[in-house]
Motif scaffolding. Sequence first.
Motif, mmCIF file in Angstrom:
data_model
loop_
_atom_site.group_PDB
_atom_site.id
_atom_site.type_symbol
_atom_site.label_atom_id
_atom_site.label_comp_id
_atom_site.label_asym_id
_atom_site.label_seq_id
_atom_site.Cartn_x
_atom_site.Cartn_y
_atom_site.Cartn_z
ATOM 1 N N ARG A 1 -14.312 1.931 -0.711
ATOM 2 C CA ARG A 1 -13.338 1.252 0.140
ATOM 3 C C ARG A 1 -13.654 1.506 1.610
ATOM 4 O O ARG A 1 -12.948 2.250 2.295
ATOM 5 N N THR B 1 -14.447 7.257 -0.827
ATOM 6 C CA THR B 1 -13.785 6.223 -0.028
ATOM 7 C C THR B 1 -14.807 5.429 0.770
ATOM 8 O O THR B 1 -14.701 4.203 0.879
ATOM 9 N N LEU C 1 -10.730 1.203 3.994
ATOM 10 C CA LEU C 1 -9.833 2.359 4.052
ATOM 11 C C LEU C 1 -10.452 3.489 4.858
ATOM 12 O O LEU C 1 -9.773 4.156 5.650
ATOM 13 N N TYR C 2 -11.745 3.687 4.658
ATOM 14 C CA TYR C 2 -12.404 4.802 5.341
ATOM 15 C C TYR C 2 -12.418 4.583 6.853
ATOM 16 O O TYR C 2 -12.192 5.525 7.622
ATOM 17 N N GLY D 1 -4.688 8.382 3.079
ATOM 18 C CA GLY D 1 -5.588 7.317 3.488
ATOM 19 C C GLY D 1 -6.932 7.314 2.801
ATOM 20 O O GLY D 1 -7.770 6.452 3.077
ATOM 21 N N ASN E 1 0.835 -1.192 0.000
ATOM 22 C CA ASN E 1 0.000 0.000 0.000
ATOM 23 C C ASN E 1 0.874 1.247 0.000
ATOM 24 O O ASN E 1 2.102 1.161 -0.033
ATOM 25 N N SER F 1 -10.234 2.906 8.598
ATOM 26 C CA SER F 1 -8.870 3.148 9.094
ATOM 27 C C SER F 1 -8.578 4.641 9.147
ATOM 28 O O SER F 1 -7.941 5.136 10.086
ATOM 29 N N TRP F 2 -9.046 5.370 8.125
ATOM 30 C CA TRP F 2 -8.810 6.817 8.086
ATOM 31 C C TRP F 2 -9.510 7.502 9.255
ATOM 32 O O TRP F 2 -8.943 8.410 9.875
ATOM 33 N N TYR G 1 -4.791 7.519 -1.644
ATOM 34 C CA TYR G 1 -4.084 6.754 -0.622
ATOM 35 C C TYR G 1 -3.039 7.561 0.128
ATOM 36 O O TYR G 1 -2.556 7.119 1.166
#
Length: 414
Positions: free
Chosen positions: A224, A220, A227-228, A178, A99, A230-231, A175
């Motif tokens: 994803r 996002t 990912l969202y 994030g 990543n 985690s962000w 990315y």
Amino acid sequence: MRIDIVTLFPELCDTFLSTSILGRARAKNLFEAHCHQIRDYTKNKQRQTDDYPYGGGCGMVLYAQPIADCLREVQRQCAEQGRSRPHIVFMTAAGRPYNEAAARRLATYDSLVLVCGHYEGIDERVIEAFGDEEISIGDYVLTGGELASLVVADSVLRLQPGVLAEEKGYQEESYWDGLLEYPQYTRPEVWEGRPVPPVLLTGDHNKIDAWRGRQSRARTRQRRPDLYESWCETHPITQIPRWKRTERAQLIRTDAQLDAAAAIYSEGWMQMCRDICAPAYVEAHTPAAMREELARQRGEGWAFYLHSTADVPDGLVGVCHKTGEIGHLFVKTEARGQGIGAKLLEFAIKKLPEHPRPWLAVLDCNTGAMGLYRRMGFAPDGVRNVFDPATDPNSTRLCRELILRRCLPESGTR
């Protein structure tokens, strides 16, 4: 930076590194690149690089010896240049997922070696002897590691100083922070009846940046959610936007205020549930129906507050002093993106001083609201309801109503 690729197809890799943006940067000596032919390090007349796997099975396995000798030569060259020991990465299907964070980490090395697998794989012993790590670029199978190594090389080399014209060129990419990147547009202003979003034509960079941020977060969330999530965990909201002079939140007392709140409630509920509930059920949640619901809940101990900007109602939130629950947080469509939701949530928290850990319920499919709550210090604390189309005639999609409870300050979140 020096980058070396150990491969059976050095011409393929070298051509890529000599083309377009990387090619121009390489010509300016902004990085040093070498592609090594594994066959040059074999010790048999046929220059054979592979053999059948011990224990049987399909395919062929690359020998350890030629790869090891090639890596020793790269190490020798780096030492001769006064460089530190190169960081050696084997491109394998069993490696850790790649990543942007990994790209930024690899970009800090002075020397990086990427070893390309082929056929059925590489003799594990050379990986154990030389490898610093193994990397996979995705959950799929390629015929060789060359494409994978070039993906890594491209993502790492573009981060080197001077390779891109501006640092902002990669900091706003997908990315980097994030999130997925916002949509991009160029001329003409209208293409086949599709216009460019008007905000991009205003020249107001604050409004443009805000629009791009909303688009990035929404994209996002939709594409994803992993990912969202985690962000959200790494980007807590630590500063609530200041209230404007024209903003106020008032306890609902009058019929007119209740009517305005019901309209906001109806609009928000229909938007939230139109993809998960039967159409007739959604249409039944009219402002009149929602007014009755709010009136009923007021009788049960709820207090509702109407947010307005310049005397125009545009937001709603409710609190229950008996249970510590926060609910009915809705913002009108045209008022979104101005921080009203965060302001109302903080307002509601302050209205419940007797409850140090207020809680709220949210549908797991409502990722926008979930993101706001997580970023403001609320964490999952159970499931309140499950809506299953198999048992609930009003549901068209399985979803859960989650309980989120505010974390105490000592836990490190808001």
